[in-house]
Design a protein around this motif. Structure first.
Motif, mmCIF file in Angstrom:
data_model
loop_
_atom_site.group_PDB
_atom_site.id
_atom_site.type_symbol
_atom_site.label_atom_id
_atom_site.label_comp_id
_atom_site.label_asym_id
_atom_site.label_seq_id
_atom_site.Cartn_x
_atom_site.Cartn_y
_atom_site.Cartn_z
ATOM 1 N N GLU A 5 -68.368 -24.552 8.546
ATOM 2 C CA GLU A 5 -68.574 -24.805 7.304
ATOM 3 C C GLU A 5 -69.397 -23.675 6.368
ATOM 4 O O GLU A 5 -69.581 -23.923 5.286
ATOM 5 N N ASN A 6 -69.961 -22.921 7.289
ATOM 6 C CA ASN A 6 -70.702 -21.765 6.860
ATOM 7 C C ASN A 6 -70.182 -21.206 5.418
ATOM 8 O O ASN A 6 -70.735 -21.143 4.198
ATOM 9 N N GLN A 7 -68.922 -20.847 5.532
ATOM 10 C CA GLN A 7 -68.321 -19.912 4.807
ATOM 11 C C GLN A 7 -68.123 -20.567 3.300
ATOM 12 O O GLN A 7 -68.211 -20.458 2.421
ATOM 13 N N VAL A 8 -67.604 -21.930 3.665
ATOM 14 C CA VAL A 8 -67.557 -23.031 2.322
ATOM 15 C C VAL A 8 -68.746 -23.046 1.674
ATOM 16 O O VAL A 8 -68.592 -22.776 0.412
ATOM 17 N N GLN A 12 -69.489 -21.876 -2.098
ATOM 18 C CA GLN A 12 -70.021 -22.942 -3.125
ATOM 19 C C GLN A 12 -71.508 -22.504 -3.872
ATOM 20 O O GLN A 12 -71.448 -22.761 -5.115
ATOM 21 N N LEU A 13 -72.237 -21.953 -3.038
ATOM 22 C CA LEU A 13 -73.470 -21.605 -3.557
ATOM 23 C C LEU A 13 -73.054 -20.496 -4.656
ATOM 24 O O LEU A 13 -73.729 -20.407 -5.853
#
Lengths: 455, 455
Positions: A5-8, A12-13
């Motif tokens: 989920e890190n890439q998502v 988002q940031l």
């Protein structure tokens, strides 16, 4: 957050930062409030100063307060964050936060700033915060919050539920409701579960639990943590010595206490503050050097002790071969008993006195010393074809282990009695100290026998 | 429990034991149910076998199950407790317990016993337990429970509250209600707070939070603990990879996970299992000896390395004086960097690669080595009136620290990549290993310069 989920999250940031930069406050707010409070706090921490200033413009003080509740109060830059807000904004944000979290932040500011902020708050929260600020660090008072739900005993569950609904928004935790008598003493406790499953016409006093487990406001935070763990509570009430309810401590704060204590024990054993994982290798070196250099000077006394025996070594250079074996093994044994002793002090056993622990540690030292000593005697005896030499090394090791074991278990207890944190009697200190005693034991014994094994 | 209450508690225990012995079951039951579950469990643990057998006679299986929920499942005697109950009683007690706790107990039994117990349970709990038993140790699946409250989205809050009341008694935690779609996917979450403060005619789907933070059933328990800590949740839902709700993990189990991990890191650094605080000093010795003896043999290789240089030592016995200073200081530095590395691996930083950490640790080692080396050069130089000797000691110490620092930060990373717990690369291991490299560095350098400082 899982790796996948890190890439998502990174995307988002970036998206949020773009919206903030574009001053599209409606779109930004929609996207921002999709996030959980903790995620909002992580977004905040990723901003630079000018982005943060923009953020304070598009959010209300209360909205900022919501995610400030989830920022680690130990954050070094906390004073900076507060300084860059308009004072009324900062005061209003702190008012909106849970009192315990706001106080944790205030504790990192200087007194004039604290006074200025409190002066801008409404009377009651300012009063609550001022009183919480007075409690000693690491006590129940310092970690409790005042946002609990209290009701009177002589009402029906239906009316209690009505009171609960009114107060639910401001409370940190609504799953326990505390019942007070007329003099505000803590008279009982009732869980929200009991409130909703029972008949609504029942009186509070008939179903409340009168045997309330509470902690004193002056109790050490570690003992509070232990009680919450034992009873599996989500929160525990805090009272003064006349049983007036002063606040509650919630389990999320207890998790932080447990982690803090564990980290500080671990740091003590390692001789370095492991929490302070600075990115800068020079700063890291600066943090580690004080311990290293202090221990270096303790180590110099071991060196000067060996120096005292230099003529013995020049006579029998074989003695030099075993110095590090004896000091190293005794140091390992001392570290083991130190760790056990520190752990025991954290979870005291009523039936086990300090002296009995010490005696039992002596027996353990004797047994480990004997076994290790005999093993070394045999190995050295066969290796060097001299069982007298083997015996000298084995005997020295046995004695050095016994002494190191005793020091490891005695010093934390002594520290605790003197009012220090026993974990500070750290691993490196014990092993360096045990170097000194081991060398002394080794050469005293060797001196006595040296004539027998020099050919 | 505070010290001051300890005496009260001891008296209470004695009173309960007397009532139990007197077979006055009505009086016993009254006094017993005054206690909280955890206190009941402490009472139980203070009983001997025949007293326990009497207890099983005056309490129902469900009443025993209530406090078995609060006994530490790691209790060594758990299999004995179950063996002494009648099989139907044991099966019925496990059925009444929260599924996760019952499974934790079953995991300590042998397979035939497990099968026999499961065979005596009703179909559904037996099925639940069997499926939980299959999850790998230390994963979300292994610590979750199946007693959660799930509702459908297309109903009003009033009807959801009705469903909640029906299920409240069996659920481990009722403060989050999980909303499932028709295919049993986790579609949303709603807190009990939201359920009670909102208008009862509102539809669940309009107020539920659709952005549910959940964990995968195969996730490591440490990462689950981190998520619960970050978000300050009381519980988190566990799903499979198709987002079906399988269970929940509550914060009380997470506290145990955090404590377990901390204790295992601490034990690794100390080279001894600090959790196993046996009363018996002989058993304690037996637990510590394996590490000590293993390290002793590693230490023997350091001794044989010094032995290799014995002629050098007999030529310049002054060299023996500084062996323990160099090995000790390098060992301390290695322990520091090991502790930092272990801690970093537990909280990985996305932006920091393994190689960058290693590089930064090398710079830290270089700086600490230089500072310590220069200090030693000066001290030894003035003390022994020989700055060449001082330089040899200082250079050796500098190199030994750099190598120990690298080993301390590299080995845990290597262990983690090989699939081992990095904390096992323990403190004593690093310091013993660093003894070996330090001695090698020391004598290699000394050999080169020896002609210059022997007079």
């Amino acid at each position: 957050m899982a790796d996948i989920e890190n890439q998502v999250w990174v995307t988002q940031l970036r998206h949020l930062k773009r919206l903030l930069a574009a001053e599209d406050s409606a779109a930004f707010r929609t996207a921002f409030f999709e996030l959980h409070n903790w995620e909002q706090s992580q977004f905040f921490l990723s901003l630079n100063r000018s982005e943060r200033l923009a953020l304070y413009d598009v959010l209300t003080a209360s909205e900022v307060g919501n995610f400030f509740d989830d920022i680690d109060d130990d954050d070094e830059e906390m004073p900076e964050y507060l300084a860059e807000m308009r004072p009324e904004f900062a005061a209003s944000m702190l008012t909106e936060m849970y009192t315990d979290n706001a106080v944790d932040i205030l504790e990192h500011l200087d007194q004039p700033t604290i006074n200025r902020l409190l002066a801008q708050m409404p009377h009651q929260p300012a009063l609550d915060m001022r009183s919480l600020l007075h409690y000693d660090d690491e006590t129940a008072g310092a970690i409790m919050t005042t946002e609990y739900i209290a009701i009177a005993a002589n009402q029906t569950l239906a009316s209690a539920m009505y009171a609960l609904r009114e107060k639910a928004d401001d409370a940190e935790l609504i799953y326990y409701v505390y019942v007070l008598d007329n003099a505000k003493h803590l008279a009982g406790i009732i869980s929200l579960r009991d409130l909703i499953v029972n008949d609504q016409e029942t009186m509070v006093q008939t179903i409340m639990n009168e045997r309330v487990i509470s902690v004193q406001v002056t109790d050490d935070q570690e003992s509070v943590a232990q009680t919450i763990r034992d009873y599996n509570f989500f929160a525990i009430p805090v009272t003064d010595d006349e049983n007036h309810l002063l606040g509650i401590i919630t389990v999320d704060d207890i998790i932080d206490v447990i982690d803090e204590e564990a980290v500080s024990d671990y740091s003590g054993l390692a001789g370095v503050d492991v929490e302070d994982t600075t990115e800068n290798p020079l700063k890291a070196a600066a943090k580690r050097l004080p311990w290293l250099v202090t221990l270096l000077f303790l180590g110099m006394s071991t060196a000067s002790l060996i120096n005292h025996y230099e003529s013995l070594v020049s006579e029998a250079s074989i003695l030099a071969v075993f110095i590090s074996l004896i000091t190293g093994t005794a140091g390992n044994a001392g570290t083991q008993s130190l760790a056990i002793a520190v752990r025991r002090l954290a979870f005291p056993d009523q039936e086990r006195t300090f002296l009995r622990s010490l005696f039992s540690e002596m027996v353990t030292g004797l047994v480990t010393g004997l076994v290790t000593g005999i093993a070394v005697t045999l190995v050295v005896g066969f290796w060097k074809h001299s069982f007298i030499l083997g015996f000298v090394i084995g005997l020295a090791m046995c004695c050095a282990i016994i002494v190191a074991n005793l020091a490891g278990s005695f010093i934390p207890g002594l520290m605790a009695r003197l009012g220090f944190d026993p974990a500070v009697a750290s691993g490196p200190f014990i092993s360096t100290l045990s170097d000194l005693t081991s060398v002394l034991i080794y050469f005293s014994i060797a001196q006595y026998f040296v004539a027998s094994f020099i050919h």
